[in-house]
Design an enzyme around this catalytic site. Structure first.
Site, PDB file in Angstrom:
ATOM      1  CE  LYS A  93      34.724  42.733  39.408  1.00  0.00           C
ATOM      2  NZ  LYS A  93      35.566  43.527  38.492  1.00  0.00           N
ATOM      3  CD  GLN A 114      42.330  42.168  41.505  1.00  0.00           C
ATOM      4  OE1 GLN A 114      43.126  42.941  41.007  1.00  0.00           O
ATOM      5  NE2 GLN A 114      41.378  42.572  42.327  1.00  0.00           N
ATOM      6  CE  LYS A 117      44.269  43.987  45.386  1.00  0.00           C
ATOM      7  NZ  LYS A 117      44.354  45.061  44.371  1.00  0.00           N
ATOM      8  CE  LYS A 129      44.716  44.753  37.570  1.00  0.00           C
ATOM      9  NZ  LYS A 129      43.990  45.293  38.724  1.00  0.00           N
ATOM     10  N   GLY A 168      38.084  48.711  35.825  1.00  0.00           N
ATOM     11  CA  GLY A 168      39.097  49.688  35.448  1.00  0.00           C
ATOM     12  C   GLY A 168      40.387  49.506  36.230  1.00  0.00           C
ATOM     13  CG  ASP A 169      44.699  48.766  37.131  1.00  0.00           C
ATOM     14  OD1 ASP A 169      45.815  49.105  36.725  1.00  0.00           O
ATOM     15  OD2 ASP A 169      44.505  48.322  38.280  1.00  0.00           O
ATOM     16  CB  THR A 213      40.780  51.872  45.375  1.00  0.00           C
ATOM     17  OG1 THR A 213      40.099  51.031  44.444  1.00  0.00           O
ATOM     18  CG2 THR A 213      42.142  51.271  45.687  1.00  0.00           C
ATOM     19  CG  ASN A 244      39.149  57.842  40.081  1.00  0.00           C
ATOM     20  OD1 ASN A 244      39.041  59.054  40.035  1.00  0.00           O
ATOM     21  ND2 ASN A 244      38.360  57.031  39.413  1.00  0.00           N
ATOM     22  CB  SER A 383      34.250  45.586  41.490  1.00  0.00           C
ATOM     23  OG  SER A 383      34.864  46.707  40.891  1.00  0.00           O
TER      24      SER A 383
END
Length: 451
Positions: A93, A114, A117, A129, A168-169, A213, A244, A383
């Site tokens: 993820k 990630q 996290k 990622k 997204g990123d 976030t 964002n 997410s």
């Protein structure tokens, strides 16, 4: 390597040797290994079976060509990446990043971060990622659609709601997510809503995902401040970035009674002593996709723009700093300026935005410091909640989703705080986050055999 336990130094040396020319990945691994000396001393079994070495090695790295046709009919070629780093706790993820700076080293650093996290959220998701060196700035909707369709034509074979779930990123918002999901559906003939997150509400997205976030970082910093008997109320805050993450950080911390006086983009920063007008910022950056200079011009009296070459946003005196733009944006010199000007807390809204020197300066000065792998976990947590809603064919209210997010972020804070205390470093959120994330992944890998 002097700050790393001698038992772990050969591991870092091997990572650097095997991943030459990837300084961001080296930096991320170094930062985690710095914290693991205490783990090795207390639980030496984590040194067995090359467990740490396996955690530092991605399970799979996918690099592929992305040909697409621009509006002039010319064929363009970009490079795509997906690093499926660790699936011990669940399907891979992590987001997709579209930016000219993207390369395999940056994607590996992001995937490594990630992994820990996602472990901290307590939700069943592994780490991954992806992205491309494609630059969406200045491209038409048609060009972006054709690029996203070409990317997904290759990537779709590696994805699935039980395999790998992108999101997204930087450079990837609702428009790009829609084009990628549409092509996935077209190629597979399946409406597998849980295969990608960050979707629009009309086709399976989650309320509060856009805000998650920024809101999550705000909840984390609020919890840090509470350990010192204070809060955001009445504090001056600086938030870098204006995407964002930054926008919804501004929105949430101002709802807590703080005043955000500066935000930025790659051209410079805007200083607004009256407090950032969130509605205007959203209009400038979200609706119109303009530069931050336009905010100052439209805001009028009390706001002015400072170009990048004239100074750093981190020279603005504040009580709380929330770097929310990109990696390594906050240097040791910036940290020194923030400490000199009285900063009491820093919450990382971006991935690894503070350099190692900056982190050292904050920790030595006793500044409350929330590392990104903990403080910005709200996005991926929501997410995972979107995946949960998709799996159950359900849709939650904004209030229900935000309440879950608040609980998750509080739990992450408490886990980091308590882990740091357990390992003899009270108040050290970097150490707490690294150890808590590592031990969750490591225990799962031990139980699964040699994988």
């Amino acid at each position: 390597m002097t700050s790393i336990d001698e038992k772990l130094q050969p591991i870092l040396a091997k990572v650097i040797e095997r991943n030459a020319g990837e300084p961001e990945f080296h930096q991320a691994v170094h930062e985690v290994l710095e914290s693991l000396g205490r783990v090795a001393a207390k639980h030496p079994h984590f040194l067995d079976d090359a467990l740490i070495e396996r955690i530092c090695e991605p399970e799979r790295q996918i690099i592929f060509r992305i040909p697409w046709v621009d509006d002039r009919g010319q064929v363009q070629i970009n490079r795509g990446f997906r690093v499926q780093f660790n699936s011990a706790l669940g399907p891979y993820k992590g987001g997709m990043r579209f930016h000219p700076s993207v390369n395999v080293g940056i994607i590996k650093f992001l995937g490594f971060e990630q992994t820990f996290k996602n472990a901290l959220t307590g939700l069943p998701i592994g780490g991954g990622k992806g992205g491309s060196d494609f630059d969406p700035k200045g491209k038409s909707d048609g060009e972006i659609m054709r690029f996203c369709q070409s990317l997904m034509t290759e990537l779709h074979r590696h994805l699935g709601e039980y395999t790998d779930v992108p999101a997204g990123d930087i450079g990837v918002g609702g428009r790009e997510i829609g084009y990628m999901f549409g092509q996935f559906k077209r190629l597979t003939n399946r409406y597998e809503a849980g295969v990608i997150t960050g979707k629009a509400l009309v086709y399976g997205g989650s309320r509060a995902r856009t805000e998650a976030t920024g809101y999550g970082n705000s909840y984390f910093v609020q919890a840090m401040l509470e350990t010192k008997g204070t809060s955001f109320d009445g504090k001056k805050v600086v938030v870098s970035g204006s995407g964002n993450v930054a926008i919804y950080t501004v929105e949430k911390v101002q709802s807590f009674g703080a005043k955000v006086i500066a935000c930025s983009d790659s051209s410079g920063y805007v200083l607004d002593e009256n407090g950032i007008d969130v509605a205007l910022l959203k209009d400038v950056k979200d609706a119109r996709r303009e530069r931050i200079r336009e905010y100052a011009e439209r805001r009028g009296e009390g706001a002015h723009f400072v170009p990048l070459e004239k100074g750093s946003i981190w020279n603005v005196p504040c009580d709380v700093a929330m770097p929310s733009a990109t990696q390594n944006e906050l240097s040791g010199r910036d940290a020194t300026a923030l400490v000199r000007n009285g900063v009491i807390a820093v919450g990382e809204g971006a991935n690894m935005p503070s350099t190692p020197d900056a982190i050292r300066i904050f920790r030595e000065a006793g500044v409350l410091f929330g590392p990104g792998k903990a403080a910005n976990a709200g996005g991926v947590a929501t997410s995972a909640l979107e995946m949960q809603q998709n799996a159950s064919r359900d849709s939650w209210s904004f209030e229900q989703t935000e309440a879950r997010l608040n609980v998750i972020m509080r739990n992450i804070h408490d886990t980091c705080y308590e882990t740091a205390e357990d390992y003899g470093a009270p108040g050290d959120y970097v150490l707490g986050a690294n150890i808590a994330g590592f031990t969750r992944v490591a225990e799962a890998m031990r139980m699964l055999g040699v994988i």
